[in-house]
Design a protein around this motif. Structure first.
Motif, mmCIF file in Angstrom:
data_model
loop_
_atom_site.group_PDB
_atom_site.id
_atom_site.type_symbol
_atom_site.label_atom_id
_atom_site.label_comp_id
_atom_site.label_asym_id
_atom_site.label_seq_id
_atom_site.Cartn_x
_atom_site.Cartn_y
_atom_site.Cartn_z
ATOM 1 N N ILE A 191 29.003 45.248 34.372
ATOM 2 C CA ILE A 191 29.141 45.380 32.918
ATOM 3 C C ILE A 191 28.677 46.775 32.516
ATOM 4 C CG2 ILE A 191 28.406 44.460 30.681
ATOM 5 C CD1 ILE A 191 27.894 41.783 32.091
ATOM 6 N N HIS A 192 29.515 47.476 31.810
ATOM 7 C CA HIS A 192 29.210 48.843 31.388
ATOM 8 C C HIS A 192 28.991 48.853 29.884
ATOM 9 C CE1 HIS A 192 30.291 50.155 35.403
ATOM 10 N NE2 HIS A 192 31.173 49.178 35.310
ATOM 11 N N VAL A 193 27.928 49.501 29.478
ATOM 12 C CA VAL A 193 27.562 49.488 28.064
ATOM 13 C C VAL A 193 27.298 50.918 27.610
ATOM 14 C CG1 VAL A 193 25.999 48.557 26.315
ATOM 15 C CG2 VAL A 193 26.477 47.213 28.371
ATOM 16 N N ILE A 194 27.978 51.309 26.547
ATOM 17 C CA ILE A 194 27.765 52.612 25.918
ATOM 18 C C ILE A 194 27.183 52.348 24.530
ATOM 19 C CG2 ILE A 194 28.894 54.710 25.070
ATOM 20 C CD1 ILE A 194 29.177 54.546 28.041
ATOM 21 N N VAL A 195 26.164 53.108 24.171
ATOM 22 C CA VAL A 195 25.561 52.908 22.853
ATOM 23 C C VAL A 195 25.736 54.167 22.000
ATOM 24 C CG1 VAL A 195 23.850 51.286 23.740
ATOM 25 C CG2 VAL A 195 23.224 53.692 23.513
ATOM 26 N N ALA A 196 25.722 53.935 20.686
ATOM 27 C CA ALA A 196 25.659 55.026 19.700
ATOM 28 C C ALA A 196 24.254 54.987 19.132
ATOM 29 C CB ALA A 196 26.689 54.800 18.595
ATOM 30 N N GLU A 197 23.611 56.154 19.123
ATOM 31 C CA GLU A 197 22.202 56.174 18.734
ATOM 32 C C GLU A 197 21.958 57.309 17.736
ATOM 33 O OE1 GLU A 197 18.321 55.506 21.351
ATOM 34 O OE2 GLU A 197 19.361 57.341 21.885
ATOM 35 N N GLU A 198 21.250 56.983 16.682
ATOM 36 C CA GLU A 198 20.677 58.021 15.815
ATOM 37 C C GLU A 198 19.177 57.944 16.084
ATOM 38 O OE1 GLU A 198 24.017 58.606 12.383
ATOM 39 O OE2 GLU A 198 22.330 57.320 11.879
ATOM 40 N N ALA A 199 18.361 57.546 15.097
ATOM 41 C CA ALA A 199 16.947 57.302 15.417
ATOM 42 C C ALA A 199 16.839 56.048 16.282
ATOM 43 C CB ALA A 199 16.152 57.141 14.134
ATOM 44 N N ASP A 200 17.686 55.056 15.984
ATOM 45 C CA ASP A 200 17.760 53.811 16.753
ATOM 46 C C ASP A 200 19.186 53.625 17.244
ATOM 47 O OD1 ASP A 200 15.094 52.829 16.271
ATOM 48 O OD2 ASP A 200 15.748 52.502 14.190
ATOM 49 N N ILE A 201 19.358 52.625 18.079
ATOM 50 C CA ILE A 201 20.713 52.278 18.507
ATOM 51 C C ILE A 201 21.412 51.625 17.311
ATOM 52 C CG2 ILE A 201 22.058 50.776 20.018
ATOM 53 C CD1 ILE A 201 19.897 51.177 22.140
ATOM 54 N N ILE A 202 22.605 52.128 16.981
ATOM 55 C CA ILE A 202 23.322 51.592 15.815
ATOM 56 C C ILE A 202 24.679 51.000 16.190
ATOM 57 C CG2 ILE A 202 22.164 53.021 14.092
ATOM 58 C CD1 ILE A 202 24.618 54.900 14.214
ATOM 59 N N GLY A 203 25.020 51.035 17.464
ATOM 60 C CA GLY A 203 26.283 50.437 17.873
ATOM 61 C C GLY A 203 26.385 50.412 19.384
ATOM 62 N N PHE A 204 27.268 49.562 19.862
ATOM 63 C CA PHE A 204 27.503 49.527 21.315
ATOM 64 C C PHE A 204 28.909 49.036 21.591
ATOM 65 C CE2 PHE A 204 26.317 45.135 20.523
ATOM 66 C CZ PHE A 204 27.185 44.431 21.333
ATOM 67 N N VAL A 205 29.386 49.378 22.771
ATOM 68 C CA VAL A 205 30.607 48.781 23.309
ATOM 69 C C VAL A 205 30.308 48.399 24.751
ATOM 70 C CG1 VAL A 205 31.586 51.050 23.970
ATOM 71 C CG2 VAL A 205 33.104 49.082 23.677
ATOM 72 N N SER A 206 30.761 47.209 25.158
ATOM 73 C CA SER A 206 30.596 46.803 26.557
ATOM 74 C C SER A 206 31.971 46.500 27.133
ATOM 75 C CB SER A 206 29.658 45.595 26.677
ATOM 76 O OG SER A 206 30.231 44.451 26.108
ATOM 77 N N PHE A 207 32.130 46.798 28.415
ATOM 78 C CA PHE A 207 33.455 46.693 29.025
ATOM 79 C C PHE A 207 33.332 46.651 30.543
ATOM 80 C CE2 PHE A 207 33.454 51.179 30.245
ATOM 81 C CZ PHE A 207 32.525 51.690 29.340
ATOM 82 N N GLY A 208 34.435 46.320 31.181
ATOM 83 C CA GLY A 208 34.471 46.239 32.649
ATOM 84 C C GLY A 208 35.788 45.595 33.055
ATOM 85 N N ALA A 209 35.773 44.883 34.173
ATOM 86 C CA ALA A 209 36.992 44.210 34.630
ATOM 87 C C ALA A 209 37.254 42.978 33.770
ATOM 88 C CB ALA A 209 36.830 43.799 36.089
ATOM 89 N N SER A 210 38.505 42.619 33.632
ATOM 90 C CA SER A 210 38.850 41.412 32.867
ATOM 91 C C SER A 210 38.208 40.183 33.500
ATOM 92 C CB SER A 210 40.365 41.216 32.837
ATOM 93 O OG SER A 210 40.650 39.937 32.316
ATOM 94 N N ARG A 211 37.714 39.302 32.640
ATOM 95 C CA ARG A 211 37.128 38.049 33.123
ATOM 96 C C ARG A 211 38.139 36.914 33.097
ATOM 97 N NH1 ARG A 211 32.402 38.476 28.731
ATOM 98 N NH2 ARG A 211 34.307 38.842 27.544
ATOM 99 N N ASP A 212 39.355 37.198 32.659
ATOM 100 C CA ASP A 212 40.344 36.134 32.494
ATOM 101 C C ASP A 212 40.940 35.723 33.837
ATOM 102 O OD1 ASP A 212 39.868 36.287 29.811
ATOM 103 O OD2 ASP A 212 41.646 37.511 29.372
ATOM 104 N N ARG A 213 41.092 34.427 34.016
ATOM 105 C CA ARG A 213 41.621 33.922 35.290
ATOM 106 C C ARG A 213 43.064 34.344 35.514
ATOM 107 N NH1 ARG A 213 38.905 28.066 36.080
ATOM 108 N NH2 ARG A 213 40.208 28.156 37.910
#
Ligand SMILES: CC(C)(COP(=O)(O)OP(=O)(O)OC[C@H]1O[C@@H](n2cnc3c(N)ncnc32)[C@H](O)[C@@H]1OP(=O)(O)O)[C@@H](O)C(=O)NCCC(=O)NCCS
Length: 186
Positions: free
Chosen positions: A62-84
């Protein structure tokens, strides 16, 4: 990965789990008010979500990128599809959430672009994501960024209420250059 403003876009670190849990719950409560049962939203547990985030941040899948100012204000997580039913080389955006009050300032667009770029630069040739059918603003956000509903839906229960999620799909640019996902990302 840093914009000219004071906003920093970076890979998440293990120590971010509490901040991510706080943000994630706040964003759920604001985004899903009126869409999910209020009691269910009120009872979301910070302890449980922090544990979940700890596990996610410890995972190499699981890969997670965050957007940060003084604190973390956003994130996106992504990776391989989990769908069967996923074809090989299908990635997935698992989730993208911003702190309420930070919506519609272009931050989601930046996080989305990072995720698409990193998926495209890896082995993935297309990507999918799941969105609550009633989350019209998120659906519009994805639609305007080249995603479209692929006809697939799934039903789950949240707080005793049945919810429908719809799957969106996007073709990624052909990735001739294969490189590993953001080194150091978790
Ligand atoms: C969905 C979400 C991630 C989108 O991120 P965002 O930062 O709000 O979106 P952006 O600001 O990048 O872009 C949204 C739109 O606002 C516009 N916008 C950007 N800055 C703006 C501003 N200052 N004023 C008005 N509109 C603005 C953008 O141009 C964009 O419109 P477009 O589609 O015409 O390009 C975010 O709103 C969010 O966290 N929502 C709640 C959680 C959620 O629903 N997550 C998705 C779950 S599947």
């Amino acid at each position: 990965m840093t914009s000219p403003s004071r906003l920093t876009i970076r890979c998440a670190r293990r120590g971010d789990s509490a901040a991510l849990a706080r943000l994630h719950i706040a964003s759920w409560r604001a985004a899903y008010r009126g869409l999910l049962p209020q009691r269910y939203l009120d009872e979301l547990s910070h302890t449980a979500w922090e544990r979940t985030w700890s596990n996610r941040l410890a995972s190499s899948e699981i890969h997670v990128i965050v957007a940060e100012e003084a604190d973390i204000i956003g994130f996106v997580s992504f990776g391989a599809s989990r769908d069967r039913d996923a074809a090989p080389r299908t990635g997935e955006i698992y989730s993208i959430y911003l702190q309420p009050g930070q919506w519609r300032k272009g931050i989601g667009t930046q996080l989305h672009a990072e995720a698409v770029e990193l998926l495209t630069g890896s082995e993935f040739v297309e990507a999918t994501l799941w969105v609550l059918s009633t989350n019209i603003s998120a659906r519009e956000f994805y639609h305007r960024r080249g995603w479209s509903h692929d006809g697939c839906t799934k039903t789950n229960s949240r707080g005793g209420t049945e919810i429908i999620q719809v799957r969106y799909r996007k073709r990624l640019a052909d990735a001739h250059e294969k490189k590993p996902l953001a080194s150091g990302s978790t």
